[in-house]
Design a protein around this motif. Structure first.
Motif, PDB file in Angstrom:
ATOM      1  N   ASN A 141     -15.886   1.244   3.530  1.00 34.25           N
ATOM      2  CA  ASN A 141     -15.061   2.151   2.730  1.00 34.25           C
ATOM      3  C   ASN A 141     -15.924   2.915   1.720  1.00 34.25           C
ATOM      4  N   ALA A 142     -16.896   2.224   1.121  1.00 37.87           N
ATOM      5  CA  ALA A 142     -17.764   2.879   0.129  1.00 37.87           C
ATOM      6  C   ALA A 142     -18.538   4.032   0.770  1.00 37.87           C
ATOM      7  N   ALA A 143     -18.999   3.828   2.000  1.00 37.80           N
ATOM      8  CA  ALA A 143     -19.741   4.889   2.700  1.00 37.80           C
ATOM      9  C   ALA A 143     -18.846   6.113   2.873  1.00 37.80           C
ATOM     10  N   MET A 144     -17.573   5.855   3.154  1.00 37.28           N
ATOM     11  CA  MET A 144     -16.616   6.950   3.340  1.00 37.28           C
ATOM     12  C   MET A 144     -16.273   7.593   1.991  1.00 37.28           C
ATOM     13  N   GLN A 145     -15.988   6.768   0.980  1.00 37.84           N
ATOM     14  CA  GLN A 145     -15.585   7.295  -0.340  1.00 37.84           C
ATOM     15  C   GLN A 145     -16.698   8.129  -0.990  1.00 37.84           C
ATOM     16  N   LEU A 146     -17.945   7.751  -0.716  1.00 37.43           N
ATOM     17  CA  LEU A 146     -19.078   8.486  -1.308  1.00 37.43           C
ATOM     18  C   LEU A 146     -19.074   9.962  -0.927  1.00 37.43           C
ATOM     19  N   ILE A 147     -18.710  10.248   0.313  1.00 42.76           N
ATOM     20  CA  ILE A 147     -18.699  11.668   0.700  1.00 42.76           C
ATOM     21  C   ILE A 147     -17.305  12.277   0.590  1.00 42.76           C
ATOM     22  N   ARG A 148     -16.287  11.431   0.416  1.00 42.02           N
ATOM     23  CA  ARG A 148     -14.935  11.971   0.224  1.00 42.02           C
ATOM     24  C   ARG A 148     -14.750  12.436  -1.215  1.00 42.02           C
ATOM     25  N   ASN A 149     -15.154  11.547  -2.149  1.00 44.36           N
ATOM     26  CA  ASN A 149     -14.954  11.869  -3.565  1.00 44.36           C
ATOM     27  C   ASN A 149     -16.008  11.179  -4.427  1.00 44.36           C
ATOM     28  N   PRO A 150     -17.237  11.719  -4.452  1.00 45.49           N
ATOM     29  CA  PRO A 150     -18.323  11.045  -5.167  1.00 45.49           C
ATOM     30  C   PRO A 150     -18.085  10.922  -6.672  1.00 45.49           C
TER      31      PRO A 150
END
Ligand code: IPM
Ligand code: MG
Length: 363
Positions: free
Chosen positions: A227-236
């Protein structure tokens, strides 16, 4: 003038010598002008060390590192050494020095320079305002866990093993370091683990929560690494400080670097109780080595971190960061961060421009 300090330079492989040369140029200038009192011995590491001594981390290098106030490393590795057994590969030199100096706390700031917002492969509205500190555990975890290796089974098949290990003490010290950093920033800490699957990171989460009780002013959250990998580029922008294991930190910090335009921009500090090592997070980039086009800014920003954390010269760290900001503002770009309308320059010209800006600001 503060007492003389020493910085051990470890240029290493690939673009390492070119980017460390730019750091040496700036440090030498600061010494010559009387702004700093430093010696800068140099030693071998990585493939360069293997070629000369048969060992990617010669004993002599380690001895010199322990005598220095700080170590500045370029990069290690390259295709030339890939056929070697893991035990003597250049990367072993880097992992070996991190372990031998007990550099457990790796700081990887991913801050977007506003001038580079268009250099990111991601949209402006996503990356704008990114300012994340990744705190990566650096001396344990799956990088060092035992058992490890490749064995041949009775049926002739092979079996490869690596082990993800963390002790309470190892988690406590990295968690404490991360909470302290968060307390000095926006007071948000996100601990990244895979506690739904891996017991060792279930322990990680438990210990982080326990250490968190010492820091009530910091808001602690937890995220699984996928999830962190996804959240980093979704909403850093949701992140302030991230604390995570050695391997997750390796992966997420490369990902975070792209938020800032280029991996060529990201510095790092690796700290222990006694020693400290500074290095750009990009690797040896063998594809562009020797061409004079590598971006020296991550190395120069690592020098700024060194001024702050190891040399007791935080004002020089600030000036150097401001000088980097200034050359970006002037529109100078190495090819990795080139943009329409910018002026593309090589490694040496970029170093010269930073030095000129620094010299202007100090005089
Ligand atoms: C890094 C690098 C190293 C690592 C390699 C070169 C061993 O990727 O510093 O992130 O995996 O730690
Ligand atoms: Mg890496």
């Amino acid at each position: 003038m503060p007492p003389k300090k020493s910085v051990l330079l470890l240029p290493g492989d690939g673009i390492g010598p070119e980017i460390v040369a730019e750091a040496r140029k700036i440090l030498t200038w600061l010494v010559d002008q009387g702004y700093a009192s430093l010696t800068m011995p140099e030693a071998l590491i990585g493939g360069a060390a293997y070629d000369q001594t048969g060992n990617p981390l010669p004993e002599e290098t380690l001895t010199q590192a322990k005598q220095a106030d700080a170590v500045l490393l370029g990069a290690v590795g390259g295709p030339k050494w890939e056929p070697l057994p893991i035990a003597v590969r250049p990367e072993k030199g880097l992992l070996g020095i991190r372990k031998a100096l007990d550099l457990y706390c790796n700081l990887r700031p991913a801050r977007l320079f506003s001038q580079l917002v268009e250099a990111s492969t991601l949209k402006r509205e996503v990356v704008e305002g990114t300012d994340i500190m990744v705190v990566r555990e650096l001396s344990s975890g799956i990088y060092f866990g035992q058992p490890r290796g490749v064995e041949t089974l009775a049926n002739g098949e092979k079996r490869g093993v690596n082990t993800l290990v963390y002790t309470t003490h190892e988690i406590e010290r990295i968690a404490r370091a991360a909470f302290k950093i968060a307390a000095g920033r926006r007071k948000k800490l996100c601990s990244v683990d895979k506690a739904n699957v891996l017991e060792s990171t279930e322990l990680w989460r438990e210990v982080v929560i326990k250490v968190g009780r010492e820091f009530p002013e910091v808001a602690l959250s937890h995220m699984y690494v996928d999830n962190a990998a996804m959240q980093l580029i979704r909403n850093p922008r949701q992140f302030d400080v991230i604390v995570t294991t050695n391997m997750f930190g390796d992966i997420l910090s490369d990902e975070a670097s792209m938020l800032t335009g280029s991996i060529g921009m990201l510095p790092s500090a690796s700290l222990g109780e006694r020693y400290a090592l500074y290095e750009p997070i990009h690797g040896s980039a063998p594809d562009i080595a020797g061409q004079g086009v590598a971006n020296p800014l991550a190395t120069l920003l690592s020098v700024a971190m060194m001024f702050r954390h190891s040399l007791g010269l935080p004002h020089l760290g600030e000036r150097l960061e401001a000088a980097v900001d200034h050359v970006l503002e002037q529109g100078l770009r190495t090819p990795d961060i080139a943009q329409p309308g910018s002026q593309t320059v090589g490694t040496v010209a970029m170093g010269d421009a930073v030095l000129a800006a620094l010299s202007d600001s100090l005089s």
